[in-house]
Scaffold this motif. Structure first.
Motif: not given
Length: 126
Positions: A25-31, A85-87
């Motif tokens: 979830c945290l990596l969904m916003t970027g590096v 895996a984001i979904r």
């Protein structure tokens, strides 16, 4: 030969547990750098964080990039496979938010600290 009774077993083997879905979830916003992830996850030790990141890397969901400098800098991001895996994580987040609201309406003293704009930004990053 590894066998599963249900597909969800394979999913939980990779992103189950206390920390992995949160890391995704945290990596969904970027590096993110290791220290950024550590600050964002209350209650996780650096040792456990690195172990979880290495497992996600081994499973092909997370990429680790090391910059050869002093002090060394390490960044983590989702791989193209990790983006798939984001979904799942978004559905888990939505279900959890609904659960919290339902429990609040039932009179439980519970609070969701997540900023709604952060959640929506996370879901549209990739």
């Amino acid at each position: 030969m590894k066998q599963y009774n249900l597909g969800i077993e394979a999913t939980l083997e990779i992103i189950g547990g206390k920390w992995k879905a949160l890391i995704i979830c945290l990596l969904m916003t970027g590096v993110k750098r290791t220290s950024q992830l550590e600050r964002s996850i209350t209650g996780i030790s650096q040792k456990v964080l690195i172990q979880q990141l290495r497992e996600l890397e081994s499973d092909g969901l997370v990429e680790r990039k090391v910059y050869e400098q002093m002090p060394p800098r390490v960044e983590y991001s989702l791989t193209p496979y990790g983006v798939t895996a984001i979904r799942i994580v978004e559905v888990m987040c939505a279900w959890g938010t609904e659960n919290i609201h339902m429990r609040q309406q039932a009179g439980e003293e519970i609070e969701l600290l997540e900023n709604e704009s952060d959640a929506s930004r996370a879901s549209i990053s990739y």
